[in-house]
Scaffold this motif. Structure first.
Motif, PDB file in Angstrom:
ATOM      1  N   SER A  51       2.212   6.153  -7.208  1.00 58.04           N
ATOM      2  CA  SER A  51       1.190   7.024  -7.811  1.00 58.04           C
ATOM      3  C   SER A  51       1.645   8.474  -7.854  1.00 58.04           C
ATOM      4  O   SER A  51       1.424   9.180  -8.845  1.00 58.04           O
ATOM      5  CB  SER A  51      -0.124   6.911  -7.045  1.00 58.04           C
ATOM      6  N   VAL A  52       2.277   8.926  -6.771  1.00 59.34           N
ATOM      7  CA  VAL A  52       2.798  10.299  -6.731  1.00 59.34           C
ATOM      8  C   VAL A  52       3.857  10.476  -7.816  1.00 59.34           C
ATOM      9  O   VAL A  52       3.827  11.456  -8.576  1.00 59.34           O
ATOM     10  CB  VAL A  52       3.380  10.634  -5.338  1.00 59.34           C
ATOM     11  N   ALA A  53       4.798   9.540  -7.904  1.00 61.25           N
ATOM     12  CA  ALA A  53       5.871   9.641  -8.894  1.00 61.25           C
ATOM     13  C   ALA A  53       5.306   9.599 -10.309  1.00 61.25           C
ATOM     14  O   ALA A  53       5.700  10.399 -11.173  1.00 61.25           O
ATOM     15  CB  ALA A  53       6.878   8.513  -8.700  1.00 61.25           C
ATOM     16  N   ARG A  54       4.374   8.722 -10.558  1.00 58.49           N
ATOM     17  CA  ARG A  54       3.760   8.611 -11.886  1.00 58.49           C
ATOM     18  C   ARG A  54       3.060   9.911 -12.289  1.00 58.49           C
ATOM     19  O   ARG A  54       3.205  10.390 -13.409  1.00 58.49           O
ATOM     20  CB  ARG A  54       2.776   7.444 -11.876  1.00 58.49           C
ATOM     21  N   LYS A  55       2.320  10.476 -11.335  1.00 57.02           N
ATOM     22  CA  LYS A  55       1.600  11.720 -11.610  1.00 57.02           C
ATOM     23  C   LYS A  55       2.582  12.840 -11.956  1.00 57.02           C
ATOM     24  O   LYS A  55       2.367  13.605 -12.904  1.00 57.02           O
ATOM     25  CB  LYS A  55       0.763  12.093 -10.390  1.00 57.02           C
ATOM     26  N   GLN A  56       3.671  12.943 -11.199  1.00 58.08           N
ATOM     27  CA  GLN A  56       4.650  13.992 -11.445  1.00 58.08           C
ATOM     28  C   GLN A  56       5.351  13.807 -12.794  1.00 58.08           C
ATOM     29  O   GLN A  56       5.612  14.774 -13.493  1.00 58.08           O
ATOM     30  CB  GLN A  56       5.673  14.055 -10.312  1.00 58.08           C
ATOM     31  N   VAL A  57       5.654  12.552 -13.149  1.00 59.50           N
ATOM     32  CA  VAL A  57       6.275  12.279 -14.446  1.00 59.50           C
ATOM     33  C   VAL A  57       5.342  12.723 -15.560  1.00 59.50           C
ATOM     34  O   VAL A  57       5.762  13.378 -16.527  1.00 59.50           O
ATOM     35  CB  VAL A  57       6.635  10.780 -14.580  1.00 59.50           C
ATOM     36  N   LYS A  58       4.063  12.405 -15.426  1.00 61.31           N
ATOM     37  CA  LYS A  58       3.100  12.750 -16.472  1.00 61.31           C
ATOM     38  C   LYS A  58       2.877  14.262 -16.564  1.00 61.31           C
ATOM     39  O   LYS A  58       2.600  14.785 -17.638  1.00 61.31           O
ATOM     40  CB  LYS A  58       1.781  12.018 -16.235  1.00 61.31           C
ATOM     41  N   ILE A  59       3.003  14.960 -15.449  1.00 65.45           N
ATOM     42  CA  ILE A  59       2.822  16.416 -15.462  1.00 65.45           C
ATOM     43  C   ILE A  59       4.060  17.108 -16.026  1.00 65.45           C
ATOM     44  O   ILE A  59       3.957  18.031 -16.838  1.00 65.45           O
ATOM     45  CB  ILE A  59       2.509  16.943 -14.036  1.00 65.45           C
ATOM     46  N   GLU A  60       5.240  16.682 -15.589  1.00 63.48           N
ATOM     47  CA  GLU A  60       6.475  17.408 -15.904  1.00 63.48           C
ATOM     48  C   GLU A  60       7.141  17.012 -17.214  1.00 63.48           C
ATOM     49  O   GLU A  60       7.857  17.815 -17.793  1.00 63.48           O
ATOM     50  CB  GLU A  60       7.487  17.215 -14.760  1.00 63.48           C
ATOM     51  N   ASP A 119       0.826  -1.207   0.000  1.00 66.25           N
ATOM     52  CA  ASP A 119       0.000   0.000   0.000  1.00 66.25           C
ATOM     53  C   ASP A 119       0.862   1.260   0.000  1.00 66.25           C
ATOM     54  O   ASP A 119       0.594   2.200  -0.747  1.00 66.25           O
ATOM     55  CB  ASP A 119      -0.944   0.008   1.209  1.00 66.25           C
ATOM     56  N   ALA A 120       1.902   1.271   0.834  1.00 64.59           N
ATOM     57  CA  ALA A 120       2.811   2.426   0.884  1.00 64.59           C
ATOM     58  C   ALA A 120       3.545   2.584  -0.444  1.00 64.59           C
ATOM     59  O   ALA A 120       3.699   3.701  -0.949  1.00 64.59           O
ATOM     60  CB  ALA A 120       3.810   2.256   2.021  1.00 64.59           C
ATOM     61  N   MET A 121       3.977   1.461  -1.013  1.00 63.28           N
ATOM     62  CA  MET A 121       4.667   1.508  -2.286  1.00 63.28           C
ATOM     63  C   MET A 121       3.747   2.051  -3.379  1.00 63.28           C
ATOM     64  O   MET A 121       4.157   2.913  -4.172  1.00 63.28           O
ATOM     65  CB  MET A 121       5.140   0.100  -2.671  1.00 63.28           C
ATOM     66  N   GLN A 122       2.513   1.611  -3.411  1.00 64.71           N
ATOM     67  CA  GLN A 122       1.565   2.066  -4.428  1.00 64.71           C
ATOM     68  C   GLN A 122       1.288   3.558  -4.294  1.00 64.71           C
ATOM     69  O   GLN A 122       1.182   4.268  -5.290  1.00 64.71           O
ATOM     70  CB  GLN A 122       0.259   1.276  -4.341  1.00 64.71           C
ATOM     71  N   ALA A 123       1.189   4.051  -3.059  1.00 68.55           N
ATOM     72  CA  ALA A 123       0.951   5.476  -2.847  1.00 68.55           C
ATOM     73  C   ALA A 123       2.116   6.304  -3.387  1.00 68.55           C
ATOM     74  O   ALA A 123       1.910   7.305  -4.092  1.00 68.55           O
ATOM     75  CB  ALA A 123       0.734   5.765  -1.367  1.00 68.55           C
ATOM     76  N   TRP A 149       7.574   9.036 -21.324  1.00 75.10           N
ATOM     77  CA  TRP A 149       6.836   8.251 -20.325  1.00 75.10           C
ATOM     78  C   TRP A 149       7.213   6.768 -20.356  1.00 75.10           C
ATOM     79  O   TRP A 149       7.294   6.116 -19.326  1.00 75.10           O
ATOM     80  CB  TRP A 149       5.334   8.385 -20.529  1.00 75.10           C
ATOM     81  N   ARG A 150       7.444   6.244 -21.562  1.00 72.64           N
ATOM     82  CA  ARG A 150       7.744   4.818 -21.695  1.00 72.64           C
ATOM     83  C   ARG A 150       8.998   4.451 -20.894  1.00 72.64           C
ATOM     84  O   ARG A 150       9.109   3.346 -20.366  1.00 72.64           O
ATOM     85  CB  ARG A 150       7.911   4.449 -23.157  1.00 72.64           C
ATOM     86  N   GLU A 151       9.920   5.378 -20.763  1.00 73.90           N
ATOM     87  CA  GLU A 151      11.145   5.149 -19.988  1.00 73.90           C
ATOM     88  C   GLU A 151      10.808   4.837 -18.524  1.00 73.90           C
ATOM     89  O   GLU A 151      11.551   4.141 -17.846  1.00 73.90           O
ATOM     90  CB  GLU A 151      12.023   6.399 -20.073  1.00 73.90           C
ATOM     91  N   PHE A 152       9.679   5.317 -18.059  1.00 70.68           N
ATOM     92  CA  PHE A 152       9.226   5.106 -16.680  1.00 70.68           C
ATOM     93  C   PHE A 152       8.224   3.964 -16.571  1.00 70.68           C
ATOM     94  O   PHE A 152       7.659   3.714 -15.504  1.00 70.68           O
ATOM     95  CB  PHE A 152       8.606   6.396 -16.129  1.00 70.68           C
ATOM     96  N   GLY A 153       7.962   3.296 -17.694  1.00 68.75           N
ATOM     97  CA  GLY A 153       7.000   2.205 -17.689  1.00 68.75           C
ATOM     98  C   GLY A 153       5.568   2.658 -17.871  1.00 68.75           C
ATOM     99  O   GLY A 153       4.636   1.886 -17.657  1.00 68.75           O
ATOM    100  N   ILE A 154       5.373   3.894 -18.264  1.00 72.17           N
ATOM    101  CA  ILE A 154       4.020   4.448 -18.446  1.00 72.17           C
ATOM    102  C   ILE A 154       3.690   4.331 -19.929  1.00 72.17           C
ATOM    103  O   ILE A 154       4.365   4.911 -20.772  1.00 72.17           O
ATOM    104  CB  ILE A 154       3.954   5.907 -17.985  1.00 72.17           C
ATOM    105  N   VAL A 155       2.627   3.596 -20.251  1.00 73.07           N
ATOM    106  CA  VAL A 155       2.282   3.380 -21.651  1.00 73.07           C
ATOM    107  C   VAL A 155       0.975   4.047 -22.052  1.00 73.07           C
ATOM    108  O   VAL A 155       0.605   4.019 -23.210  1.00 73.07           O
ATOM    109  CB  VAL A 155       2.215   1.876 -21.997  1.00 73.07           C
ATOM    110  N   ASP A 156       0.255   4.650 -21.117  1.00 75.56           N
ATOM    111  CA  ASP A 156      -0.991   5.332 -21.469  1.00 75.56           C
ATOM    112  C   ASP A 156      -0.690   6.698 -22.083  1.00 75.56           C
ATOM    113  O   ASP A 156       0.435   7.176 -22.075  1.00 75.56           O
ATOM    114  CB  ASP A 156      -1.939   5.456 -20.273  1.00 75.56           C
ATOM    115  N   GLN A 157      -1.698   7.317 -22.606  1.00 71.71           N
ATOM    116  CA  GLN A 157      -1.523   8.607 -23.282  1.00 71.71           C
ATOM    117  C   GLN A 157      -2.231   9.695 -22.512  1.00 71.71           C
ATOM    118  O   GLN A 157      -3.156   9.435 -21.766  1.00 71.71           O
ATOM    119  CB  GLN A 157      -2.056   8.503 -24.710  1.00 71.71           C
TER     120      GLN A 157
END
Length: 105
Positions: free
Chosen positions: A81-90, A74-78, A96-104
């Motif tokens: 999620s914060v890191a993913r959100k910041q990557v997508k914003i910044e 649970d702590a890891m997922q939280a 994104w793919r470098e971070f494992g994010i494949v959505d658009q």
């Protein structure tokens, strides 16, 4: 013994049998149920009881570790999620793919 009985039922029935065997040892000795037989059954019953108690303790430890693991997940997922959100914003979607994010976006 009946197969469908629980372990505790089997242990209890064996305890009753041991009490009865001890009370009627003289009558049963001529049928081969002597002190050595009763001692062997008592020993095996004790070993089974101890093994059951150890299994219950192990099961309790496993349940504790399951709760601990879930807290970490649970702590890891939280944090993820914060890191993913910041990557997508910044960062631009191309990175994104470098971070494992494949959505658009």
């Amino acid at each position: 013994m009946i197969k469908a009985q629980s372990i505790l039922a089997k242990l209890g029935r064996t305890e009753e049998m041991l009490a009865g065997l001890s009370a009627h040892a003289e009558e049963l000795a001529k049928r081969g149920i002597d002190a050595a037989f009763i001692t062997q059954l008592t020993s095996i019953h004790g070993n089974a009881r101890d093994a059951h108690a150890e299994r219950l303790a192990f099961k309790a430890r496993m349940m504790e570790k399951t709760v601990e693991r879930q807290q970490y997940l649970d702590a890891m997922q939280a944090l993820y999620s914060v890191a993913r959100k910041q990557v997508k914003i910044e960062l631009p979607p191309e990175t994104w793919r470098e971070f494992g994010i494949v959505d658009q976006r």
